[in-house]
Design a protein around this motif. Structure first.
Motif, PDB file in Angstrom:
ATOM      1  N   PHE A 144      -3.589  12.112  22.330  1.00 49.09           N
ATOM      2  CA  PHE A 144      -4.432  11.329  23.228  1.00 49.09           C
ATOM      3  C   PHE A 144      -4.879  10.027  22.558  1.00 49.09           C
ATOM      4  O   PHE A 144      -4.770   8.934  23.132  1.00 49.09           O
TER       5      PHE A 144
ATOM      6  N   THR B 142      -5.654  16.655  29.102  1.00 47.85           N
ATOM      7  CA  THR B 142      -6.665  16.890  28.067  1.00 47.85           C
ATOM      8  C   THR B 142      -7.937  17.481  28.646  1.00 47.85           C
ATOM      9  O   THR B 142      -8.669  18.189  27.950  1.00 47.85           O
TER      10      THR B 142
ATOM     11  N   LEU C  61      -3.646  18.205  20.588  1.00 42.32           N
ATOM     12  CA  LEU C  61      -3.679  17.379  21.794  1.00 42.32           C
ATOM     13  C   LEU C  61      -4.519  16.118  21.585  1.00 42.32           C
ATOM     14  O   LEU C  61      -4.181  15.041  22.101  1.00 42.32           O
ATOM     15  N   VAL C  62      -5.595  16.241  20.806  1.00 42.97           N
ATOM     16  CA  VAL C  62      -6.466  15.086  20.618  1.00 42.97           C
ATOM     17  C   VAL C  62      -5.762  13.991  19.814  1.00 42.97           C
ATOM     18  O   VAL C  62      -6.071  12.799  19.984  1.00 42.97           O
TER      19      VAL C  62
ATOM     20  N   LEU D  48      -8.531  21.193  22.235  1.00 43.22           N
ATOM     21  CA  LEU D  48      -8.005  19.850  22.006  1.00 43.22           C
ATOM     22  C   LEU D  48      -7.774  19.572  20.531  1.00 43.22           C
ATOM     23  O   LEU D  48      -6.832  18.868  20.165  1.00 43.22           O
TER      24      LEU D  48
ATOM     25  N   MET E 220       2.462  16.576  25.486  1.00 47.24           N
ATOM     26  CA  MET E 220       1.247  17.369  25.618  1.00 47.24           C
ATOM     27  C   MET E 220       1.462  18.554  26.552  1.00 47.24           C
ATOM     28  O   MET E 220       0.898  19.638  26.342  1.00 47.24           O
TER      29      MET E 220
ATOM     30  N   ASP F 220     -12.888  21.334  24.201  1.00 53.03           N
ATOM     31  CA  ASP F 220     -12.691  20.512  23.005  1.00 53.03           C
ATOM     32  C   ASP F 220     -12.112  21.324  21.850  1.00 53.03           C
ATOM     33  O   ASP F 220     -11.374  20.779  21.010  1.00 53.03           O
TER      34      ASP F 220
ATOM     35  N   PRO G 228     -12.897  14.564  20.323  1.00 54.80           N
ATOM     36  CA  PRO G 228     -12.586  14.313  21.731  1.00 54.80           C
ATOM     37  C   PRO G 228     -13.496  13.294  22.407  1.00 54.80           C
ATOM     38  O   PRO G 228     -13.019  12.452  23.179  1.00 54.80           O
TER      39      PRO G 228
ATOM     40  N   SER H 124      -2.816  11.822  31.667  1.00 56.54           N
ATOM     41  CA  SER H 124      -3.307  12.123  30.321  1.00 56.54           C
ATOM     42  C   SER H 124      -4.668  12.800  30.382  1.00 56.54           C
ATOM     43  O   SER H 124      -4.933  13.770  29.660  1.00 56.54           O
TER      44      SER H 124
END
Length: 445
Positions: A55, A32, A51-52, A40, A151, A37, A102, A28
């Motif tokens: 996560f 990421t 993606l954030v 993300l 992801m 950021d 993030p 993970s």
């Protein structure tokens, strides 16, 4: 050779769980950490979350089940539960939520994991079904690995230079394989009642009978699929179901996702790299409707989910069902292309050590394989530990996917593992193989 989870107890089981949790988190963090950021928090496609969000959702599920339920501890961040509830917020709407940024997400996941490891040190791993053989921890490991694959699919949808790198697969290959393998008529045991970390839709084990059928020895290749395109496969409604043709026209499908034709050749984009389509690899990023149309064009059909599992697990010499095509041992790099070691499928015929007793290759790893079956529970199904994992998805237009892909981790892949998605989906790492009924002389069991 690793010891099966069911045989582990005490410190050995706790060590195994801790290692699996750590392995999932390392993946993970790599996924990421590969982008800045800005990437993300960006939504790279309306069918995917930022993606954030994935996560933080990983950490929230870990907190709900392991910190609060198994550990009985106070919440870490009860105020964010609603933000990371996948049922409350469809993917297109998630970027507008007041999500953790993030830096906050990394801090939150670190705090949750520290508490989880403390719970693991002291919580009993017996006496309650949720924790027996470390099930709740295994469920969370699988959940994180599944979101890692999601992801990775989001990375494939990114616009920009490559952010992920891995060597091309170069495993041993079998030569001169037959096009098809005959799977005999008769009963076999489908599903499981003994796999410690199996999820509710894989249970219980039950006997199923099939007629005899032929199954492709390997997945359909890019070369095979290009013949379908060249023969006008996308232009002839004869090969498509009514729903499939309507979708093909509405979506303007002309080739697998990420393919384009230039200079008399087919090209693809793969994780930020533009390259010629590799002819011997399994075709990937095709929808159920495309797979169904190809099978019809080829004079075949897609296998049912039962047929896929029988070809994968049934050992005609003993009559028993194995955990994997090669036996009961966990996968190794010699058996299958799993775990994001590579960022593409291996050429067909690869991993002969992973072939089934009947001689079917690459049933595990490389590409998820579409089947013709819808999603429902097995006879005797019971939702556990919550309805939202499987039961709420039964029915509808879902089609079953089996076998895992190069992006699937071994912790979330076995001969009984069931995946499902809508028949229009192409961003996932999906391919297929074809089947056909055997002649009458093969139907005697």
């Amino acid at each position: 050779m690793s010891t099966p989870i069911i045989e582990l107890s005490g410190a050995a089981l706790r060590d195994h769980v801790a290692a699996e949790l750590g392995r999932a988190r390392a993946r993970s963090e790599a996924l990421t950490g590969a982008v800045d950021d800005t990437d993300l928090i960006r939504q790279h496609s309306p069918i995917m979350s930022p993606l954030v969000w994935d996560f933080a959702h990983i950490g929230n599920q870990e907190e709900l089940w392991l910190v609060r339920d198994v550990g009985g501890r106070d919440p870490v961040r009860a105020d964010i539960d609603h933000l990371y509830d996948a049922f409350k917020h469809p993917r297109p709407n998630r970027p507008a939520l007041p999500l953790l940024d993030p830096t906050q997400t990394r801090h939150y996941l670190g705090e949750v994991r520290r508490k989880v490891l403390d719970v693991l040190d002291g919580a009993p791993l017996e006496g309650r079904r949720l924790v027996e053989h470390g099930f709740a921890f295994g469920m969370i490991v699988q959940h994180e690995q599944q979101h890692d694959e999601t992801m990775l699919a989001t990375h494939q949808l990114r616009i920009g230079p490559a952010a992920l790198h891995a060597p091309a697969p170069d495993p041993p290959r079998s030569a001169n394989l037959p096009e098809e393998v005959l799977v005999p008529a008769g009963e076999f045991t489908m599903g499981t009642s003994t796999e410690p970390w199996a999820l509710d839709n894989e249970r219980p084990a039950h006997r199923v009978r099939t007629g005899a059928y032929w199954l492709d020895t390997t997945p359909v290749t890019n070369r095979d699929y290009q013949r379908f395109i060249a023969d006008g496969g996308y232009d002839n409604p004869r090969w498509w179901s009514e729903q499939g043709w309507a979708h093909r026209c509405e979506a303007g499908l002309v080739a697998p996702l990420f393919w384009f034709f230039e200079g008399g050749q087919w090209w693809r984009t793969r994780f930020g790299v533009t390259e010629l389509v590799a002819p011997d690899e399994p075709v990937v990023h095709v929808s159920f409707f495309e797979a169904q149309a190809y099978a019809e064009w080829a004079g075949k059909r897609l296998p049912t989910e039962v047929e896929w599992e029988k070809a994968t697990r049934f050992d005609p010499a003993t009559g028993r069902s194995r955990r994997f095509p090669w036996g009961d041992d966990d996968p190794t790099p010699a058996h299958a292309n799993l775990g994001q070691r590579h960022l593409q499928p291996a050429p067909v015929g690869s991993y002969p050590a992973g072939a089934s007793p009947l001689g079917v290759h690459q049933l595990i790893g490389d590409v998820w394989e579409w089947t013709s079956s819808g999603f429902s529970g097995y006879p005797g199904f019971a939702a556990f530990p919550y309805r939202e994992y499987s039961e709420v998805f039964f029915g509808g237009d879902y089609r079953m996917l089996r076998g895992g892909s190069f992006a699937t981790d071994a912790a979330a892949c076995r001969g009984t593992f069931r995946n499902w998605d809508h028949p229009i989906r192409r961003q996932i790492f999906t391919g297929f193989r074809c089947a056909r009924d055997a002649a009458a002389e093969h139907q005697v069991s």
